[in-house]
Enzyme design. Structure first.
Site, short mmCIF file in Angstrom:
data_model
loop_
_atom_site.label_atom_id
_atom_site.label_comp_id
_atom_site.label_asym_id
_atom_site.label_seq_id
_atom_site.Cartn_x
_atom_site.Cartn_y
_atom_site.Cartn_z
CB SER A 1 -15.28 22.59 12.74
OG SER A 1 -14.32 23.52 12.26
NE ARG B 1 4.25 -22.70 -3.38
CZ ARG B 1 4.73 -23.93 -3.54
NH1 ARG B 1 6.02 -24.10 -3.85
NH2 ARG B 1 3.95 -24.98 -3.42
#
Length: 355
Positions: free
Chosen positions: A272, A311
């Site tokens: 951190s 398609r």
């Protein structure tokens, strides 16, 4: 930032080079060439082009210099790269141009490339699943007898062992390996439907051409699947199931690592910037994130099932956007799981829990 999987520094958390390479331009272009070369040779074998023309065209297809910028421009115009690629290959083939792409359509090339990609991806994922199974078995040997508090709805329930918890992590892995095997015949398939998915462009020789191509490419031969995307969606579902199982491991480890619970000790964690005393279970958190990401993407793959008429451009494009990211997500989750399990120094404790 466009994608965390390729970002210069976020890649360090989310990226997976081996999986991403399967979708690289170089590999995909290689698959396109393999399809076109196999088609040219099959057409010669079927007597649809003069003797030696198919072999000559195939040799040119396999070695021709391809203008990638031209493919990009063509994709912007045509909505996919194959028309431009075919123009380049036919120009390079000269007198043998009739053996290039005749009887096929763009979707045949790209779907077959997808099949070849998923074939390689399945091998990668299965190898990592097996490695993870071995790692969890090792942890069971070393940590299994240790005591843990069983928790239901995140509340203390009854004592269990670390082996019980590890068994819940390990159990789905064999099922995922088997599911990927079961999907192989469905997704590792040649696509050769021609213009409208009927193979009419190849005449009566269509089945012979398809069978030869499938054999050469190491794929299954079967019905045309231009608009039947159910197998592709099923594969995406399997990816989400895998990351979901790995996300459970991550969630458990993150909860077990909480201060005050201290049921797992990791050899490494994330730092951190404001609280140097912290050691964050970053990989455990990552597994949860990746599981949730794939779960959200799966809905998009189900949207891509709706292929209108013979398609769809829109639904097909959606697959291109989602499936590669789901595959890299799954591969990264497996790699992170292996690393996380290797970081476990202790799980549970030697003393029995009391409620």
């Amino acid at each position: 930032m466009i994608s965390v999987f390729e970002h210069p520094w976020l890649f360090g958390l989310f990226g997976d080079e081996e999986a991403a390479a399967l979708w690289s331009a170089e590999v995909q272009l290689g698959h396109f060439r393999a399809f076109e070369a196999a088609l040219a040779r099959a057409k010669e074998s079927a007597g649809q082009v003069p003797p030696n023309h198919g072999e000559a065209a195939a040799s040119i297809i396999e070695t021709a210099e391809i203008d990638l910028h031209g493919l990009a421009r063509g994709t912007g115009t045509d909505g996919l790269p194959i028309p431009n690629l075919v123009r380049q290959l036919r120009a390079a083939a000269g007198d043998y141009h009739a053996a290039v792409h005749t009887g096929a359509t763009s979707q045949d090339v790209m779907d077959t490339a997808l099949s070849l990609t998923l074939k390689a991806l399945t091998g990668l994922l299965q190898d990592r699943l097996k490695d993870l199974d071995v790692k969890l078995a090792e942890l069971t040997q070393t940590q299994g007898p240790n005591a843990l508090m069983g928790r239901t709805r995140m509340q203390a329930a009854l004592p269990i062992t670390a082996g019980d918890r590890l068994a819940s992590w390990r159990q789905p892995l064999a099922s995922h390996i088997a599911a990927l095997d079961a999907l192989r015949p469905q997704v590792e398939r040649l696509q050769l439907g021609g213009a409208v998915g009927t193979r009419g462009d190849s005449g009566q020789a269509g089945p012979q051409i398809a069978a030869q191509m499938a054999s050469v490419l190491g794929l299954q031969d079967g019905p045309v699947w231009h608009t039947d995307r159910s197998s592709v969606a099923a594969y995406a579902g399997c990816l989400s199931l895998i990351t979901g199982s790995l996300g459970k491991i991550g969630q458990d480890v993150a909860l077990m690592a909480q201060q005050g619970i201290d049921e797992v000790t990791l050899a490494a964690g994330g730092g951190s910037s404001a609280m140097p005393h912290k050691s964050n279970p970053v990989l455990a958190e990552l597994l949860v994130t990746l599981a949730r990401f794939n779960a959200t993407q799966l809905a998009g793959m189900h949207q891509a099932l709706v292929h209108e008429q013979e398609r769809s451009g829109a639904a097909w494009m959606l697959e291109w956007m989602i499936l590669p990211q789901m595959s890299v997500t799954t591969a990264r989750a497996l790699a992170a799981s292996l690393t996380l399990c290797a970081q476990i120094k202790s799980l549970g404790n030697k003393r029995a829990h009391s409620i």
